[in-house]
Design a protein around this motif. Structure first.
Motif, PDB file in Angstrom:
ATOM      1  N   ALA A 106       0.831  -1.209   0.000  1.00 17.22           N
ATOM      2  CA  ALA A 106       0.000   0.000   0.000  1.00 17.22           C
ATOM      3  C   ALA A 106       0.865   1.259   0.000  1.00 17.22           C
ATOM      4  CB  ALA A 106      -0.935  -0.009   1.207  1.00 17.22           C
ATOM      5  N   ARG A 107       1.951   1.252   0.778  1.00 17.14           N
ATOM      6  CA  ARG A 107       2.850   2.414   0.807  1.00 17.14           C
ATOM      7  C   ARG A 107       3.480   2.634  -0.570  1.00 17.14           C
ATOM      8  NH1 ARG A 107       4.750   0.005   5.515  1.00 17.14           N
ATOM      9  NH2 ARG A 107       6.703  -0.560   4.468  1.00 17.14           N
ATOM     10  N   LYS A 108       3.935   1.578  -1.173  1.00 14.10           N
ATOM     11  CA  LYS A 108       4.552   1.691  -2.490  1.00 14.10           C
ATOM     12  C   LYS A 108       3.531   2.142  -3.530  1.00 14.10           C
ATOM     13  CE  LYS A 108       8.816   0.297  -1.725  1.00 14.10           C
ATOM     14  NZ  LYS A 108      10.015   1.109  -2.057  1.00 14.10           N
ATOM     15  N   ALA A 109       2.329   1.623  -3.436  1.00 12.60           N
ATOM     16  CA  ALA A 109       1.283   1.991  -4.390  1.00 12.60           C
ATOM     17  C   ALA A 109       0.930   3.474  -4.263  1.00 12.60           C
ATOM     18  CB  ALA A 109       0.046   1.116  -4.186  1.00 12.60           C
ATOM     19  N   GLU A 110       0.776   3.936  -3.026  1.00 10.12           N
ATOM     20  CA  GLU A 110       0.432   5.341  -2.812  1.00 10.12           C
ATOM     21  C   GLU A 110       1.529   6.265  -3.332  1.00 10.12           C
ATOM     22  OE1 GLU A 110      -2.225   6.867  -1.708  1.00 10.12           O
ATOM     23  OE2 GLU A 110      -3.433   5.143  -1.109  1.00 10.12           O
ATOM     24  N   ALA A 111       2.789   5.852  -3.186  1.00  4.72           N
ATOM     25  CA  ALA A 111       3.913   6.677  -3.623  1.00  4.72           C
ATOM     26  C   ALA A 111       4.266   6.451  -5.083  1.00  4.72           C
ATOM     27  CB  ALA A 111       5.125   6.381  -2.748  1.00  4.72           C
ATOM     28  N   GLU A 141       0.613 -16.071  -7.571  1.00  2.00           N
ATOM     29  CA  GLU A 141      -0.530 -16.181  -6.664  1.00  2.00           C
ATOM     30  C   GLU A 141      -0.127 -15.970  -5.220  1.00  2.00           C
ATOM     31  OE1 GLU A 141      -3.633 -19.542  -4.977  1.00  2.00           O
ATOM     32  OE2 GLU A 141      -2.753 -19.862  -6.971  1.00  2.00           O
ATOM     33  N   GLU A 142       0.952 -16.615  -4.795  1.00  2.00           N
ATOM     34  CA  GLU A 142       1.307 -16.563  -3.375  1.00  2.00           C
ATOM     35  C   GLU A 142       1.816 -15.193  -2.957  1.00  2.00           C
ATOM     36  OE1 GLU A 142       0.602 -18.749  -1.064  1.00  2.00           O
ATOM     37  OE2 GLU A 142      -0.365 -19.923  -2.643  1.00  2.00           O
ATOM     38  N   SER A 143       2.562 -14.515  -3.816  1.00  2.00           N
ATOM     39  CA  SER A 143       2.996 -13.159  -3.461  1.00  2.00           C
ATOM     40  C   SER A 143       1.780 -12.245  -3.347  1.00  2.00           C
ATOM     41  CB  SER A 143       4.010 -12.631  -4.474  1.00  2.00           C
ATOM     42  OG  SER A 143       3.537 -12.723  -5.799  1.00  2.00           O
ATOM     43  N   ALA A 144       0.817 -12.401  -4.263  1.00  2.00           N
ATOM     44  CA  ALA A 144      -0.408 -11.594  -4.185  1.00  2.00           C
ATOM     45  C   ALA A 144      -1.239 -11.966  -2.966  1.00  2.00           C
ATOM     46  CB  ALA A 144      -1.225 -11.770  -5.464  1.00  2.00           C
ATOM     47  N   ALA A 145      -1.271 -13.249  -2.625  1.00  2.00           N
ATOM     48  CA  ALA A 145      -2.060 -13.690  -1.475  1.00  2.00           C
ATOM     49  C   ALA A 145      -1.516 -13.151  -0.162  1.00  2.00           C
ATOM     50  CB  ALA A 145      -2.112 -15.216  -1.423  1.00  2.00           C
ATOM     51  N   ARG A 146      -0.245 -12.756  -0.152  1.00  2.00           N
ATOM     52  CA  ARG A 146       0.341 -12.127   1.048  1.00  2.00           C
ATOM     53  C   ARG A 146       0.288 -10.608   0.944  1.00  2.00           C
ATOM     54  NH1 ARG A 146       0.332 -16.996   1.044  1.00  2.00           N
ATOM     55  NH2 ARG A 146       1.358 -18.322   2.583  1.00  2.00           N
ATOM     56  N   GLY A 147      -0.494 -10.105  -0.021  1.00  3.73           N
ATOM     57  CA  GLY A 147      -0.720  -8.673  -0.132  1.00  3.73           C
ATOM     58  C   GLY A 147       0.225  -7.938  -1.047  1.00  3.73           C
ATOM     59  N   CYS A 148       1.043  -8.664  -1.814  1.00  6.17           N
ATOM     60  CA  CYS A 148       2.055  -8.024  -2.655  1.00  6.17           C
ATOM     61  C   CYS A 148       1.984  -8.514  -4.105  1.00  6.17           C
ATOM     62  CB  CYS A 148       3.448  -8.290  -2.107  1.00  6.17           C
ATOM     63  SG  CYS A 148       3.763  -7.592  -0.481  1.00  6.17           S
ATOM     64  N   PRO A 149       0.929  -8.185  -4.838  1.00  8.19           N
ATOM     65  CA  PRO A 149       0.857  -8.586  -6.244  1.00  8.19           C
ATOM     66  C   PRO A 149       1.920  -7.871  -7.066  1.00  8.19           C
ATOM     67  CG  PRO A 149      -0.928  -7.075  -5.694  1.00  8.19           C
ATOM     68  CD  PRO A 149      -0.251  -7.407  -4.406  1.00  8.19           C
ATOM     69  N   LEU A 150       2.590  -8.624  -7.933  1.00  6.94           N
ATOM     70  CA  LEU A 150       3.692  -8.089  -8.733  1.00  6.94           C
ATOM     71  C   LEU A 150       3.297  -8.110 -10.205  1.00  6.94           C
ATOM     72  CD1 LEU A 150       6.658  -9.846  -6.907  1.00  6.94           C
ATOM     73  CD2 LEU A 150       5.973  -7.448  -6.718  1.00  6.94           C
ATOM     74  N   PRO A 201       2.047   0.444  -7.655  1.00  6.42           N
ATOM     75  CA  PRO A 201       3.488   0.727  -7.658  1.00  6.42           C
ATOM     76  C   PRO A 201       4.032   0.897  -9.076  1.00  6.42           C
ATOM     77  CG  PRO A 201       2.971  -1.155  -6.240  1.00  6.42           C
ATOM     78  CD  PRO A 201       1.740  -0.864  -7.049  1.00  6.42           C
ATOM     79  N   GLU A 202       3.502   0.113 -10.015  1.00  3.11           N
ATOM     80  CA  GLU A 202       4.010   0.146 -11.379  1.00  3.11           C
ATOM     81  C   GLU A 202       3.423   1.335 -12.135  1.00  3.11           C
ATOM     82  OE1 GLU A 202       3.953  -3.934  -9.738  1.00  3.11           O
ATOM     83  OE2 GLU A 202       2.368  -2.476 -10.099  1.00  3.11           O
ATOM     84  N   PHE A 211      -6.613   0.548   6.181  1.00  2.00           N
ATOM     85  CA  PHE A 211      -7.004  -0.843   5.927  1.00  2.00           C
ATOM     86  C   PHE A 211      -6.512  -1.352   4.571  1.00  2.00           C
ATOM     87  CE2 PHE A 211      -9.615   0.288   9.457  1.00  2.00           C
ATOM     88  CZ  PHE A 211      -9.807  -0.892  10.160  1.00  2.00           C
ATOM     89  N   GLY A 212      -6.096  -0.459   3.709  1.00  5.79           N
ATOM     90  CA  GLY A 212      -5.341  -0.825   2.516  1.00  5.79           C
ATOM     91  C   GLY A 212      -6.046  -1.699   1.496  1.00  5.79           C
ATOM     92  N   LEU A 213      -7.355  -1.589   1.343  1.00  2.00           N
ATOM     93  CA  LEU A 213      -8.070  -2.442   0.396  1.00  2.00           C
ATOM     94  C   LEU A 213      -8.185  -1.833  -1.006  1.00  2.00           C
ATOM     95  CD1 LEU A 213     -10.981  -3.718   2.669  1.00  2.00           C
ATOM     96  CD2 LEU A 213      -9.098  -5.092   1.748  1.00  2.00           C
ATOM     97  N   VAL A 214      -8.262  -0.528  -1.081  1.00  2.00           N
ATOM     98  CA  VAL A 214      -8.554   0.123  -2.356  1.00  2.00           C
ATOM     99  C   VAL A 214      -7.500  -0.148  -3.434  1.00  2.00           C
ATOM    100  CG1 VAL A 214      -8.922   2.357  -3.488  1.00  2.00           C
ATOM    101  CG2 VAL A 214     -10.037   1.865  -1.311  1.00  2.00           C
TER     102      VAL A 214
END
Length: 384
Positions: free
Chosen positions: A29-34, A74-83, A206-207, A347-350
């Motif tokens: 979420a921090r990376k996405a916002e920045a 899948e697993e990186s995204a499932a831990r909240g970090c989709p690449l 982030p991208e 809550f970082g869902l958006v």
């Protein structure tokens, strides 16, 4: 048919999940916002061999297949970090260079893709071509021992993070059909004449996205990937892996937001009971769980067909359609479960809604998938 996952795949899930969990949703979420790349996670996964898990062992990769790369996604995204760049650098570029690249191209690029120290993004989309690959207008003209590229590409992800771009360009016209003869080129992101213009988007990721202008970009003849004019087949060899890994990311997003929603629904108490006890909360989450699980099955099927060398286009398209729909439904249910907190930065869902919504459009939008299934699966007349 055995639906039991192998010990190797379970171990892979655990290992990737453990690395990604060290970063987690707050990091994403921090990376996405920045609008900053998730470079630290990419490096960590690369050092453990997971970014290039599908790259041949001879070049430092894991020697595995699309099934294993899909698990990493899948697993990186499932831990909240989709690449998102796994779809283009590892899936498309990795598969295309491994299959069609010259010995020199494989030696130069595959080790860097394998350990995550290099990225090669993909440039096919153009403003006026849409989904019609035959209408691509970017050209590559042979000039002695070079090719000169002219044209424009649009919505190209991650150019600021990449060392090179795998560019699809016209190198002639087929006289019988009138369609462009396509070829693929590896173009360094610092090539003279390549202008990279940031493309602002409202989605929080982030991208970053870019418009690319090729103003007489000169590349050596050995930048050509494979045989001149064979680019159409090469592109579609890479697009199925892109769709499967895109589906895997969506499955992971769905799992992650449902985990967060279930945690919240069990902890949040109103009228002396957890809100998860109410069917108005529990049923949307249960429905989303079903949809995510079904999408995961089709994603696994598509990856396995590709790895076995079987036709995978139908399954890859269906997986991508089902997973994007499931991810969006899951994020919407999770946000609704959180009420006003669903829109809170804390809550970082958006950000997950934005990525899932993007993946409903690309790679390949849901309408073109429906066109494909209508024509190729059901035998209905072509509609476009």
């Amino acid at each position: 048919m055995d639906f039991k996952e192998s010990d190797e795949h379970r171990a892979l899930r655990d290992a990737v999940g453990a690395i990604a969990a060290e970063f987690g949703g707050d990091y994403f979420a921090r990376k996405a916002e920045a609008r900053e790349p998730t470079s630290e996670l990419w490096q960590a996964l690369g050092e453990h061999g997971y970014i290039g898990i599908n790259i041949p062992e001879a070049y430092g990769g894991g020697g595995a297949g699309l099934s294993e790369l899909a698990i990493v996604c899948e697993e990186s995204a499932a831990r909240g970090c989709p690449l998102l760049l796994l779809l283009v650098s590892s899936a498309i570029s990795g598969e295309v260079i491994s299959t069609y690249g010259t010995a020199a191209q494989r030696d130069e690029w595959l080790p860097r893709l394998a350990d995550g120290s290099g990225k090669v993004v993909f440039a096919i989309t153009e403003p006026d071509a849409g989904s019609n690959t035959h209408r691509l207008s970017t050209t590559a003209t042979r000039d002695g021992d070079s090719y000169v590229l002219r044209g424009q590409k649009y919505y190209i992800s991650g150019v600021d993070e990449a060392d090179a771009v795998l560019v699809v360009a016209r190198t002639g016209t087929d006289e019988a059909s009138g369609h462009g003869r396509l070829s693929l080129f590896l173009v360094g992101t610092g090539a003279p004449g390549l202008v990279k213009q940031p493309l602002p988007v409202s989605v929080t990721l982030p991208e970053r996205q870019f418009t690319l202008h090729f103003d007489d970009v000169r590349v050596p003849a050995d930048a050509l990937v494979g045989t001149e004019g064979d680019g159409f087949a090469q592109v579609f060899h890479g697009l199925n892996p892109e769709r499967v890994t895109g589906a895997a990311v969506c499955v992971g997003i769905g799992r992650h937001v449902l985990d967060k929603a279930v945690e919240y629904a069990n902890a949040r108490t109103v009228w002396d009971r957890p809100i998860g006890a109410h069917q108005g909360v529990s049923h949307p989450l249960a429905r989303a769980k079903i949809e995510v699980e079904l999408a995961a099955l089709m994603t696994a099927k598509a990856a396995r067909l590709h790895d076995q060398g079987e036709p995978a286009g139908e399954a890859a398209n269906m997986a991508k359609y089902a997973a994007a729909e499931a991810a969006l439904s899951a994020v919407d249910a999770a946000i609704q479960c959180h009420g006003g907190n669903g829109l809170s930065v804390d809550f970082g869902l958006v950000p997950y809604w934005g990525l899932a919504r993007l993946l409903r459009i690309a790679p390949v939008n849901r309408e073109m998938i429906l066109n494909y299934v209508a024509q190729h699966s059901l035998g209905l007349p072509k509609s476009y």
